[in-house]
Write a protein that holds these residues in place. Structure first.
Motif, short mmCIF file in Angstrom:
data_model
loop_
_atom_site.label_atom_id
_atom_site.label_comp_id
_atom_site.label_asym_id
_atom_site.label_seq_id
_atom_site.Cartn_x
_atom_site.Cartn_y
_atom_site.Cartn_z
N HIS A 49 40.97 -8.22 10.59
CA HIS A 49 42.02 -7.46 11.26
C HIS A 49 42.27 -6.11 11.13
N LEU A 50 41.64 -5.32 9.91
CA LEU A 50 41.44 -4.09 9.70
C LEU A 50 42.70 -3.32 9.95
N ARG A 51 43.85 -3.76 9.51
CA ARG A 51 45.10 -2.79 9.50
C ARG A 51 46.15 -3.20 8.43
N GLY A 52 47.11 -2.58 8.19
CA GLY A 52 48.12 -2.91 7.39
C GLY A 52 49.09 -3.79 7.96
N TYR A 53 49.95 -4.41 7.22
CA TYR A 53 51.32 -5.11 7.51
C TYR A 53 52.31 -4.98 6.82
N ILE A 54 53.50 -5.30 7.06
CA ILE A 54 54.57 -5.00 6.23
C ILE A 54 55.41 -6.17 6.03
N LEU A 85 45.33 -14.03 16.40
CA LEU A 85 46.71 -14.54 15.51
C LEU A 85 46.39 -15.48 14.52
N ALA A 86 45.76 -16.63 14.96
CA ALA A 86 45.45 -17.80 13.83
C ALA A 86 44.82 -17.24 12.54
N GLU A 95 54.27 -19.57 8.41
CA GLU A 95 54.11 -19.84 9.77
C GLU A 95 54.85 -19.06 10.84
N GLU A 96 55.25 -18.01 10.43
CA GLU A 96 55.87 -17.03 11.28
C GLU A 96 55.63 -15.65 10.84
N ILE A 97 55.27 -14.93 12.08
CA ILE A 97 55.23 -13.41 11.98
C ILE A 97 55.92 -12.78 13.07
N TYR A 98 56.04 -11.32 12.75
CA TYR A 98 56.78 -10.52 13.62
C TYR A 98 55.54 -9.57 14.18
N ILE A 113 56.42 -14.71 16.33
CA ILE A 113 55.49 -15.59 16.65
C ILE A 113 55.28 -16.74 15.71
N SER A 114 55.44 -17.89 15.90
CA SER A 114 55.24 -19.02 15.24
C SER A 114 53.95 -19.67 15.14
N ASP A 115 53.24 -20.10 14.08
CA ASP A 115 52.10 -20.78 14.01
C ASP A 115 51.95 -22.29 14.36
N GLY A 116 51.34 -22.66 15.60
CA GLY A 116 51.49 -23.97 16.00
C GLY A 116 52.23 -24.03 17.20
#
Length: 122
Positions: A49-54, A85-86, A95-98, A113-116
């Motif tokens: 993915h090569l990025r940061g997340y918060i 995304l998966a 199970e959830e990200i923004y 965004i929710s998984d599944g």
């Protein structure tokens, strides 16, 4: 960017992933300063993915203020696939990200965004 007070917190990921530096910088400052999130941390999402997340928590006034939330900054010009995304869901084990979509005019739009398949709220 280097003169901004938040730069030291972001500098390692900005130098590691310069292509996504603007989105990370804008999202981090929006969450911390404008949205007033608490316990805000920046982490490395790593390959592929090569990025940061918060990570962070909403202000105490929010109904879900204690929930730890995951925010992945992106640019409006990026193409995001379902497979991508998966992979993010798998990497973060949540199970959830923004998804924080950043535009050239410094606007940030957050998509939950929710998984599944998730039953819609009625």
């Amino acid at each position: 960017m280097e003169n901004h007070p938040s730069y030291p917190e972001l500098s390692s990921l900005i130098s590691e992933y310069p292509k996504h530096a603007g989105a990370l910088f804008q999202t981090y400052n929006d969450l911390l300063l404008a949205q007033q999130w608490r316990d805000v941390e920046v982490q490395d999402l790593g390959a592929p993915h090569l990025r940061g997340y918060i990570l962070g928590r909403r202000p105490v006034t929010a109904t879900d203020a204690d929930a730890l939330l995951y925010v992945v900054p992106c640019s409006v010009t990026e193409s995001i696939s379902v497979d991508w995304l998966a992979g993010v869901f798998e990497k973060l084990a949540t199970e959830e990200i923004y998804l924080a979509i950043n535009t050239d005019d410094s606007s940030v739009v957050y998509y939950q965004i929710s998984d599944g398949i998730v039953k819609p709220f009625i």
